[in-house]
Structures are given as C-alpha cells and as structure tokens.
Motif scaffolding. Structure first.
Motif, PDB file in Angstrom:
ATOM      1  N   LEU A 231      10.045  12.228 -11.656  1.00 37.83           N
ATOM      2  CA  LEU A 231       9.479  12.314 -10.311  1.00 37.83           C
ATOM      3  C   LEU A 231       7.973  12.441 -10.404  1.00 37.83           C
ATOM      4  CD1 LEU A 231      11.960  14.843  -8.687  1.00 37.83           C
ATOM      5  CD2 LEU A 231      11.877  12.376  -8.320  1.00 37.83           C
ATOM      6  N   ALA A 232       7.299  11.853  -9.417  1.00 38.34           N
ATOM      7  CA  ALA A 232       5.843  11.945  -9.361  1.00 38.34           C
ATOM      8  C   ALA A 232       5.415  12.109  -7.909  1.00 38.34           C
ATOM      9  CB  ALA A 232       5.196  10.706  -9.956  1.00 38.34           C
ATOM     10  N   ALA A 233       4.378  12.907  -7.711  1.00 41.15           N
ATOM     11  CA  ALA A 233       3.734  13.018  -6.401  1.00 41.15           C
ATOM     12  C   ALA A 233       2.633  11.966  -6.372  1.00 41.15           C
ATOM     13  CB  ALA A 233       3.162  14.415  -6.213  1.00 41.15           C
ATOM     14  N   VAL A 234       2.725  11.056  -5.414  1.00 43.41           N
ATOM     15  CA  VAL A 234       1.754   9.974  -5.293  1.00 43.41           C
ATOM     16  C   VAL A 234       1.020  10.145  -3.971  1.00 43.41           C
ATOM     17  CG1 VAL A 234       1.534   7.472  -4.981  1.00 43.41           C
ATOM     18  CG2 VAL A 234       3.027   8.388  -6.754  1.00 43.41           C
TER      19      VAL A 234
ATOM     20  N   ALA B  19       0.849  -1.192   0.000  1.00 44.34           N
ATOM     21  CA  ALA B  19       0.000   0.000   0.000  1.00 44.34           C
ATOM     22  C   ALA B  19       0.886   1.244   0.000  1.00 44.34           C
ATOM     23  CB  ALA B  19      -0.910   0.002   1.221  1.00 44.34           C
ATOM     24  N   LEU B  20       0.679   2.113  -0.976  1.00 45.99           N
ATOM     25  CA  LEU B  20       1.452   3.345  -1.096  1.00 45.99           C
ATOM     26  C   LEU B  20       0.925   4.410  -0.148  1.00 45.99           C
ATOM     27  CD1 LEU B  20       1.608   3.512  -4.979  1.00 45.99           C
ATOM     28  CD2 LEU B  20       3.547   3.081  -3.445  1.00 45.99           C
ATOM     29  N   VAL B  21       1.829   5.240   0.336  1.00 46.43           N
ATOM     30  CA  VAL B  21       1.459   6.404   1.129  1.00 46.43           C
ATOM     31  C   VAL B  21       1.824   7.657   0.344  1.00 46.43           C
ATOM     32  CG1 VAL B  21       1.720   5.195   3.328  1.00 46.43           C
ATOM     33  CG2 VAL B  21       3.665   6.432   2.375  1.00 46.43           C
ATOM     34  N   GLU B  22       1.387   8.800   0.833  1.00 46.93           N
ATOM     35  CA  GLU B  22       1.713  10.067   0.175  1.00 46.93           C
ATOM     36  C   GLU B  22       3.222  10.280   0.260  1.00 46.93           C
ATOM     37  OE1 GLU B  22      -2.249  12.684   0.894  1.00 46.93           O
ATOM     38  OE2 GLU B  22      -0.944  12.344   2.603  1.00 46.93           O
ATOM     39  N   TYR B  23       3.838  10.289  -0.927  1.00 42.71           N
ATOM     40  CA  TYR B  23       5.295  10.364  -0.963  1.00 42.71           C
ATOM     41  C   TYR B  23       5.736  10.556  -2.415  1.00 42.71           C
ATOM     42  CZ  TYR B  23      10.044   9.176   0.621  1.00 42.71           C
ATOM     43  OH  TYR B  23      11.366   9.220   0.951  1.00 42.71           O
ATOM     44  N   PRO B  24       6.880  11.187  -2.631  1.00 47.04           N
ATOM     45  CA  PRO B  24       7.400  11.269  -3.992  1.00 47.04           C
ATOM     46  C   PRO B  24       7.847   9.894  -4.488  1.00 47.04           C
ATOM     47  CG  PRO B  24       8.413  12.934  -2.590  1.00 47.04           C
ATOM     48  CD  PRO B  24       7.649  12.006  -1.694  1.00 47.04           C
TER      49      PRO B  24
END
Length: 127
Positions: free
Chosen positions: A60-63, A43-48
């Motif tokens: 780079l992406a903001a996720v 599970a991804l969290v808010e992070y580059p």
C-alpha cells in the motif's frame, strides 16, 4: 503474467517490481489495472494505491497527486508526493489530522482541507 510497476516521487523510486494488479484513483474515478490493459494516462488524486504483488502480498502507498501511465504491461506512477505504508509514522499522521481539523474549524486556512485529505490517506494505508 504481471505488470512491471514503478512508483516514483521526486526524491526516489519507492517501488519497482512485478504486480498482478494495481488499484488507484484518477480524476475520472477509481481504476484497476491488470496485465494486458489498454494504454492509459491519467491524473492521480490523493488516494491509497494498492499493488497486489506476484507473491500474493499487498503493498500500500499513500499517493498525493501525480500521473499514472500504462503501456505494454508497464505501469508508472509519477507522484508529486508518495509514501509506502511502511514509511508512514501513524502517530504523526494522527497529529496532522487533528491539526487540520482544528484549522478547518477555525476557518482561517485555505490549505487545511488538503492537509486533512493527506492525513486521511496516510492513516488509511497504515490501518
């Protein structure tokens, strides 16, 4: 040797192509994927997210949440919300950060912390 990477949001495929390395953060911590990585789902969290491309450049992406799956040198990031750094309006992100900080200071908004995290991730990938 490369990973075939897909960065997907509900609206569209943001990135599809080869990468030699992908760095992201899951609920278990930061993780780096290279070719030959063992199968993985997290599970991804808010992070580059940092993708080192085959030509040596970096994307780079903001996720802002989602799932990462890796299997047979194919990596898929299914994101609730994601933005490539080139898509982010830095001035807008700075205004969103200031507004979230104001709301936090007033203590009247439960969503202000999440808004501040989102703004900070956006600002990080546009730095």
């Amino acid at each position: 040797m490369t990973l075939q990477v897909e960065l997907v949001s509900p609206e569209r495929i943001l990135f599809s192509g080869p990468a030699t390395l992908v760095l992201c953060r899951t609920t278990e911590g930061e993780i780096e994927f290279l070719t030959g990585h063992a199968p993985f789902i997290g599970a991804l969290v808010e992070y580059p997210v940092r993708m080192q491309l085959e030509d040596g450049s970096t994307e780079l992406a903001a996720v802002h949440g989602g799932i990462v799956e890796v299997n047979n040198d194919r990596l898929v990031l299914l994101c609730d919300v994601a933005e490539l750094s080139s898509m982010i309006d830095r001035a807008r992100a700075e205004r969103a950060k200031a507004e979230a900080e104001r709301r936090l200071a007033q203590g009247d908004d439960d969503d202000a912390e999440a808004a501040l995290r989102r703004a900070n991730v956006r600002l990080t990938v546009t730095a």
